[in-house]
Design an enzyme around this catalytic site. Structure first.
Site, mmCIF file in Angstrom:
data_model
loop_
_atom_site.group_PDB
_atom_site.id
_atom_site.type_symbol
_atom_site.label_atom_id
_atom_site.label_comp_id
_atom_site.label_asym_id
_atom_site.label_seq_id
_atom_site.Cartn_x
_atom_site.Cartn_y
_atom_site.Cartn_z
ATOM 1 N N GLY A 181 -4.671 -26.497 7.828
ATOM 2 C CA GLY A 181 -4.706 -25.918 9.166
ATOM 3 C C GLY A 181 -3.856 -26.647 10.180
ATOM 4 N N CYS B 103 -10.780 6.442 2.839
ATOM 5 C CA CYS B 103 -9.339 6.673 2.760
ATOM 6 C C CYS B 103 -9.088 8.118 2.323
ATOM 7 C CB CYS B 103 -8.710 5.710 1.762
ATOM 8 S SG CYS B 103 -7.005 6.113 1.335
ATOM 9 N N CYS C 180 -7.279 7.861 -1.496
ATOM 10 C CA CYS C 180 -7.977 7.371 -2.674
ATOM 11 C C CYS C 180 -9.493 7.347 -2.505
ATOM 12 C CB CYS C 180 -7.477 5.977 -3.047
ATOM 13 S SG CYS C 180 -8.020 4.694 -1.918
ATOM 14 N N CYS D 205 -5.475 3.912 3.349
ATOM 15 C CA CYS D 205 -5.410 2.480 3.080
ATOM 16 C C CYS D 205 -4.087 1.925 3.589
ATOM 17 C CB CYS D 205 -5.452 2.207 1.580
ATOM 18 S SG CYS D 205 -7.020 2.546 0.812
ATOM 19 N N CYS E 149 -4.086 1.371 -2.990
ATOM 20 C CA CYS E 149 -4.397 2.788 -2.869
ATOM 21 C C CYS E 149 -3.839 3.548 -4.075
ATOM 22 C CB CYS E 149 -3.788 3.324 -1.579
ATOM 23 S SG CYS E 149 -4.430 4.909 -1.049
#
Lengths: 262, 284
Positions: B36, B245, B248, B270, B276
């Site tokens: 980080g 979605c 899909c 998606c 997808c």
């Protein structure tokens, strides 16, 4: 009659601190002892070194010589011998600073509530409801309308911004508060109410305060003890009433006599 | 690889010269060692404007091996301009194999998304980062923000979240949602939607972040704790959608809103095109 407690513990001490920007500019070999629960006023004309001294005492500027010692509950801390991390933590957690211009002390981009909550969040408060309750409580204490908690400080008047800054500083109940001309730039009636409020808060919370001002009326109302500065040196110290009613040093006499009375 | 590489002669393998790659790799080692923490690096000019992923590209160029398979996504999609041109760039200057399948890729360079398919150990996810400094919006001084990181003065991060709740009634930050990495550094996870924040936590893959304009890089190593900042009474939450979605039928993915006509018609699909597509193929 209740006698004042004369044997109170020392909170902050300056031992021969100097910071000179040039001959007579800054402050030189100053000794101060601030007791717990005491309000110490530093008065003097512009350029007398009051603000420099405040910066030295508040850990914001390293002195050329001398020591600033804070008596915390863990023992004596030499302010400039401890690391920067400790010093900043001290300033954040145990001390408070009220700037002359509230715009220096506030975050203008965020609401009043966020301003009051910031120091609490820095201490680890992570409960929104409690932060908000503290914000509303403190707005009430400094005589601001708690319903304006979500308003930006920009929409507040000068006097209200100064109150907000005081609330933001005192919310964590600091041991020691530094105030630099807290009533500067406000009109007289607003000044009077602000002083009244400050005096009440100082008494209620038992704050120790170092107050820098050029206004003797402010000093008279708030300070227990006064230090008169001129050209970087302390010319006279003593109880406020003593100094203002019976000034000994020629400069203090001049200062006291030049106060306008309507 | 030597300069005698058959692809795009005149360039070193993967465009950058070896000394630059070495410098960036050293930065990356430091970044991995201090999760980080933002490590400065000597950013190079890339044949692309800042803001298009120059930081991510320099990192990719530095870690790419000859046998690696590369995938590039932009907002989850493999077929958008940014993704297509960066993929073509590395095909040309490194001659590496590219793919759109998340599972087959060794190195994935991404802008604004983490793939839906869970990453596995050994994979590298490289983020393109515009502003690496999470404290920037509240503290404009770089000197000050570095000090704040050093001293862990992170109280101001919550000021922003407080302000969100005060204004909108909930935490309205939806992307670039600040996280605390390994309990120490507050980090900007690049502008991924907060939907992807939970995927940062204990991820098996090594995640690297590169900011080209700001010349900073940082990392979240595999299996690292990543917490999203929040309040006790306003816990961190991810976005949810009412509809699945439209292609899909997935209910657990990040959906993009697509306008289909000028009479208010819209559908949600998606954002991860590879995921997808693989789902529609499974169904078929």
């Amino acid at each position: 009659m209740k006698r004042p407690d004369l044997d109170r513990a020392t909170l902050l001490e300056a031992r021969g601190v100097s910071r000179l920007y040039g001959p007579g500019k800054g402050c030189e070999a100053i000794d101060i002892r601030l007791h717990r629960g005491e309000v110490l006023g530093i008065v003097g004309e512009s350029g007398s070194g009051k603000s420099t001294l405040l910066r030295l005492l508040a850990g914001m500027e390293r002195p050329d010589a001398g020591q600033v010692v804070y008596h915390s509950h863990e023992g004596e801390l030499d302010l400039y011998a401890i690391g920067e991390a400790r010093r900043r933590a001290l300033l954040r957690m145990e001390w408070g600073l009220v700037h002359q211009n509230p715009r220096d002390g506030l975050r203008l981009g965020v609401s009043a509530g966020a301003n009051i909550g910031e120091r609490l969040m820095a201490l680890g408060e992570r409960h929104y409801g409690q932060l908000r309750a503290a914000g509303q409580d403190w707005m009430g204490r400094v005589e601001l309308d708690p319903r304006r908690i979500d308003d930006a400080p920009k929409t507040f008047s000068g006097g209200m911004q100064q109150r907000l800054q005081i609330a933001r500083t005192l919310v964590t109940r600091p041991n020691l508060v530094f105030m630099d001309e807290p009533t500067g730039g406000l009109d007289v009636s607003v000044q009077a109410r602000l002083l009244d409020m400050l005096r009440t808060l100082v008494r209620e919370l038992g704050l120790s305060v170092i107050l820098v001002t050029h206004d003797l009326a402010v000093a008279r109302l708030l300070a227990h003890r006064l230090m008169v500065m001129r050209r970087g040196q302390v010319v006279e110290t003593g109880l406020t009433d003593q100094i203002l009613d019976d000034p000994q040093h020629a400069y203090t006499q001049l200062l006291v006599s030049s106060v306008l009375t309507p | 690889m030597t300069a005698s590489d058959p692809t795009a002669s005149g360039y070193n393998f993967a465009y950058l010269d070896e000394q630059t790659k070495r410098m960036i790799r050293r930065g990356l080692l430091k970044a991995v060692a201090i999760p980080g923490y933002q490590v400065p690096f000597g950013g190079r000019e890339m044949p692309m404007p800042y803001g298009w992923g120059t930081g991510g590209m320099q990192l990719t160029a530095s870690v790419l091996g000859q046998d690696d398979v590369l995938k590039v996504i932009d907002q989850g999609a493999d077929d958008t301009t940014n993704a297509v041109s960066i993929r073509a760039f590395f095909e040309r200057v490194a001659g590496v194999t590219t793919t759109t399948a998340t599972g087959e890729a060794d190195v994935i360079q991404t802008r604004h998304r983490i793939p839906e398919q869970p990453l596995r150990q050994g994979q590298l996810l490289i983020f393109q980062v515009p502003i690496p400094e999470p404290l920037r919006f509240i503290e404009p001084s770089e000197e000050e923000t570095r000090l704040m990181h050093a001293l862990e003065e992170y109280g101001v991060m919550h000021v922003k979240l407080y302000e969100d709740i005060a204004r909108h009634g909930h935490i309205a930050t939806t992307y670039a949602y600040p996280v605390k990495v390994d309990g120490r550094y507050v980090t900007d996870p690049s502008p991924i939607p907060k939907f992807d924040n939970p995927k940062l936590h204990m991820n098996e893959a090594l995640m690297l972040f590169g900011a080209g304009r700001e010349k900073r890089l940082y990392a979240i190593p595999p299996y690292t704790r990543v917490e999203s900042l929040d309040f006790e009474d306003h816990p961190f939450e991810v976005q949810e959608w009412d509809d699945p979605c439209a292609i899909c039928g997935a209910r657990d993915t990040f959906l993009d809103e697509v306008i289909t006509d000028d009479r208010g018609g819209r559908m949600f699909v998606c954002s991860d095109t590879d995921y997808c597509q693989s789902r529609t193929e499974e169904v078929a």
